[in-house]
Design an enzyme around this catalytic site. Structure first.
Site, PDB file in Angstrom:
ATOM      1  CG  ASP A  37       5.354  -9.867  -0.678  1.00  0.00           C
ATOM      2  OD1 ASP A  37       5.632  -9.516   0.486  1.00  0.00           O
ATOM      3  OD2 ASP A  37       5.076  -9.074  -1.586  1.00  0.00           O
ATOM      4  CG  MET A  39       2.417 -14.769   0.824  1.00  0.00           C
ATOM      5  SD  MET A  39       0.896 -14.047   0.164  1.00  0.00           S
ATOM      6  CE  MET A  39       1.436 -12.369  -0.174  1.00  0.00           C
ATOM      7  CG  HIS A  68       7.068  -9.664   3.930  1.00  0.00           C
ATOM      8  ND1 HIS A  68       5.993  -8.888   3.532  1.00  0.00           N
ATOM      9  CD2 HIS A  68       6.796 -10.036   5.208  1.00  0.00           C
ATOM     10  CE1 HIS A  68       5.113  -8.807   4.511  1.00  0.00           C
ATOM     11  NE2 HIS A  68       5.579  -9.511   5.546  1.00  0.00           N
ATOM     12  CG  MET A  70       3.657 -12.368   4.920  1.00  0.00           C
ATOM     13  SD  MET A  70       2.914 -11.542   3.507  1.00  0.00           S
ATOM     14  CE  MET A  70       4.265 -11.653   2.366  1.00  0.00           C
TER      15      MET A  70
HETATM   16  C1  DX5 Z   1       0.953  -8.095   1.118  1.00  0.00           C
HETATM   17  C2  DX5 Z   1       2.411  -8.174   0.729  1.00  0.00           C
HETATM   18  C3  DX5 Z   1       2.855  -6.994  -0.020  1.00  0.00           C
HETATM   19  C4  DX5 Z   1       2.183  -6.771  -1.332  1.00  0.00           C
HETATM   20  C5  DX5 Z   1       1.947  -5.320  -1.439  1.00  0.00           C
HETATM   21  O1  DX5 Z   1       0.602  -9.193   1.831  1.00  0.00           O
HETATM   22  O2  DX5 Z   1       3.250  -8.309   1.863  1.00  0.00           O
HETATM   23  O3  DX5 Z   1       4.265  -6.893  -0.142  1.00  0.00           O
HETATM   24  O4  DX5 Z   1       2.918  -7.199  -2.447  1.00  0.00           O
HETATM   25  O5  DX5 Z   1       1.178  -5.088  -2.544  1.00  0.00           O
HETATM   26  P1  DX5 Z   1       0.517  -3.693  -2.859  1.00  0.00           P
HETATM   27  O6  DX5 Z   1       1.630  -2.691  -2.957  1.00  0.00           O
HETATM   28  O7  DX5 Z   1      -0.153  -3.974  -4.163  1.00  0.00           O
HETATM   29  O8  DX5 Z   1      -0.452  -3.386  -1.750  1.00  0.00           O
HETATM   30 ZN    ZN Z   2       5.463  -7.836   1.581  1.00  0.00          ZN
END
Ligand code: DX5
Ligand code: ZN
Length: 223
Positions: A37, A39, A68, A70
């Protein structure tokens, strides 16, 4: 043939002081993918990793790395992240006014191309491009943090996303992310998702190795 549920542990919830052990646990548990992730503190109110961490994880495992993004202006990072070893790059529809071009560029770099939609973002935002996608990610929490509660109303959206991919003859994976755990994964699977991001559920489990199989088992598929 019934497809196998794919489990993608998110290292957002991992213990970074023991990252190599955490990745080894994911492998031992039979994880299919490692979810990373990224961010930027702008698209979401949190900051996480960049290319350096992707490169580090790449050295720790041969598993595919599902990155991912973000972030706003995700295209700024495509080259660096592809070079760092990302297998797939997923951008958010909310910050992709030139989605067609961005998807093409991700593929040009040799990566799988994904698009994510926030809970309030309609599937219309990806309908024209569904055929071109390698992955469609339905957010089942508002992104930014691990450990949030699954938004139950998203189950219907997962069903509609499955129908959209089928109608578009798209072979894209249908991934869900946010609040995926023992009590939510089976409904997502039945709604048509095939790939499941799990952060808190895996890394906060008493036995993270066993939890991966436990989650997959809830999808009623023996492997
Ligand atoms: C949220 C992320 C997720 C996060 C999910 O913004 O994109 O990938 O790590 O975490 P859980 O499984 O703890 O909801
Ligand atoms: Zn994610």
């Amino acid at each position: 043939m019934t497809p196998r549920a794919r489990i993608a542990p998110s290292i957002l919830s991992a213990d970074f002081a023991r990252l190599s052990d955490e990745i080894a646990r994911c492998e031992a548990g039979g994880a299919d993918v490692i979810h990373i992730d990224v961010m930027d503190g702008c698209f979401v109110p949190n900051l996480t990793f960049g290319a350096k961490v992707i490169e580090t994880v790449r050295r720790l495992t041969a598993l595919p790395l599902d990155v991912h993004l973000m972030v706003v202006e995700p295209e700024k990072y495509f080259d660096d992240f592809a070079r760092a070893g990302a297998t797939g790059l997923t951008i958010h529809a909310e910050v992709a006014p030139h989605m067609h071009r961005q998807i093409a560029r991700i593929k040009e770099l040799g990566c799988l191309a994904g698009v994510a939609v926030n809970p309030a973002t309609p599937l219309d935002s990806v309908s024209e491009i569904a055929f071109d996608l390698d992955l469609l990610l339905i957010m089942t929490v508002n992104p930014g943090f691990g450990g949030q509660s699954f938004i139950g109303a998203m189950l219907d959206k997962i069903r509609r996303a499955r129908a959209l991919l089928d109608a578009s003859r798209s072979s894209a994976a249908l991934e869900v992310d946010g609040g995926v755990a023992r009590d939510t994964i089976a409904n997502c699977w039945r709604a048509g998702a095939d790939t499941f991001v799990a952060g808190n559920a895996v890394f906060s489990a008493h036995d993270p190795v066993g939890e991966i199989g436990e989650l997959r088992g809830r999808c009623g598929v023996s492997v």
